[in-house]
Design a protein around this motif. Sequence first.
Motif, short mmCIF file in Angstrom:
data_model
loop_
_atom_site.label_atom_id
_atom_site.label_comp_id
_atom_site.label_asym_id
_atom_site.label_seq_id
_atom_site.Cartn_x
_atom_site.Cartn_y
_atom_site.Cartn_z
N THR A 51 -0.46 41.99 72.70
CA THR A 51 0.39 40.79 72.77
C THR A 51 0.48 40.22 74.18
OG1 THR A 51 2.33 42.21 73.04
CG2 THR A 51 1.75 41.54 70.79
N LYS A 52 0.13 40.99 75.18
CA LYS A 52 0.25 40.50 76.55
C LYS A 52 -0.59 39.25 76.78
CE LYS A 52 0.97 43.44 79.86
NZ LYS A 52 0.84 44.49 80.89
N LEU A 53 -1.68 39.11 76.03
CA LEU A 53 -2.57 37.96 76.22
C LEU A 53 -2.19 36.76 75.34
CD1 LEU A 53 -6.05 39.70 76.48
CD2 LEU A 53 -4.58 38.90 78.32
N TRP A 65 1.35 33.15 83.00
CA TRP A 65 0.81 34.03 81.97
C TRP A 65 1.20 35.48 82.24
CZ3 TRP A 65 -4.91 31.93 81.51
CH2 TRP A 65 -4.86 30.64 80.97
N SER A 66 1.41 36.22 81.19
CA SER A 66 1.79 37.63 81.31
C SER A 66 0.73 38.42 82.06
CB SER A 66 1.99 38.22 79.92
OG SER A 66 2.37 39.57 79.99
N GLY A 67 1.17 39.17 83.07
CA GLY A 67 0.26 40.00 83.85
C GLY A 67 -0.40 39.29 85.02
N ASP A 80 -2.39 42.45 86.16
CA ASP A 80 -1.94 43.73 85.62
C ASP A 80 -1.94 43.66 84.10
OD1 ASP A 80 -0.78 46.11 84.90
OD2 ASP A 80 0.98 45.91 86.19
N LEU A 81 -2.94 44.25 83.50
CA LEU A 81 -3.04 44.31 82.04
C LEU A 81 -2.93 45.76 81.55
CD1 LEU A 81 -5.93 41.73 81.40
CD2 LEU A 81 -3.46 41.37 81.25
N SER A 82 -2.28 46.59 82.32
CA SER A 82 -2.14 48.00 81.97
C SER A 82 -1.50 48.17 80.59
CB SER A 82 -1.29 48.72 83.03
OG SER A 82 -1.92 48.67 84.29
#
Length: 325
Positions: A51-53, A65-67, A80-82
């Motif tokens: 869901t981060k993307l 955008w997330s990360g 950061d897409l950990s």
Amino acid sequence: MKVQPVLLLLVISIILCTCPGHVVSGLCLDDQRSFLLQFKNNLTFDHQHSTKLNSWNESIACCDWSGVTCDHDARVIALDLSHTKFSGGLPLSIGNLVHLSILHLYNCNFSGTIPTSLSNLTELKEMDLSHNNFVGAIPSSALFEGTIPPSIFQLRGLVYLRLSKNKLSGPMPLSIQFSGLHELDLSSNKFSGPMLIDALALNRNLSVLDLSFNMIDDVIVTDVLLSTFPQLRILNLAFCNLKTFPAFLKYQSGLYDLYLSYNQIQGIVPNWIWRLDELSILNVSHNSLTNFEICTINCKGQSQVFFNLLPLLTSQATILALLSQ
């Protein structure tokens, strides 16, 4: 009424500063958005679980955008897409984000080899690719294929490099030259045999080295480099299949934490251990140690000694386990 020039300038400045176009989170350079979307399109993932993307779309400024973190010029400086579950390899397009200073891809389920395009990220300070399934050797020559490219180890600005819990193998590359490197973590990989770490001698700021959970037998520094090898603060060689105490340790007078547990070290604990003046934690548990040498000269660390395979406590070494299984 005549408006004073200084006052007028102040009003204009306030208007400009409060305008959304001058807020970093509201900016998005076209090339940065394009590079991020290209990277996203090259990734393989489940939209329902990754869901981060979901926020990576044209309706939102890419700096929001997330990360993603941008600088005041709306350039992407951190990604950061950990803990985002991908499948397949890390796309070559990651190398387009040339302004990155932080890249965290911890626990992302990437596989395959680490892309050569990472060598484009010359401004990197932190790179964490741990807890993935990267494979291949770390070569000393660019002639090898399917490996971590030597050029990555010439990213001079790196401060933290974490590659733990992958499936990397082979010898330590001779090209590791990070002038500012503080921490190197190669733990939980598939390195085997004696590991010559001479290449690290040029990394004068290195203070944390983790080679634990590898089958490396021994850690060696060539004699001529012993005097110039960086003084480590933390060294972890647990679960490394060591048969003896690595000889170079006697010259590491600045060691604060030393982990040698779960190896195959036999015999006695050498007396030079007591000359490591800064030592706070020494763990040599789960070996086959039978005795220890009493130190009689310059032994600042030895004040109380308890044997019979019980934990040994001194004024400096707050934890010294000599427990044998």
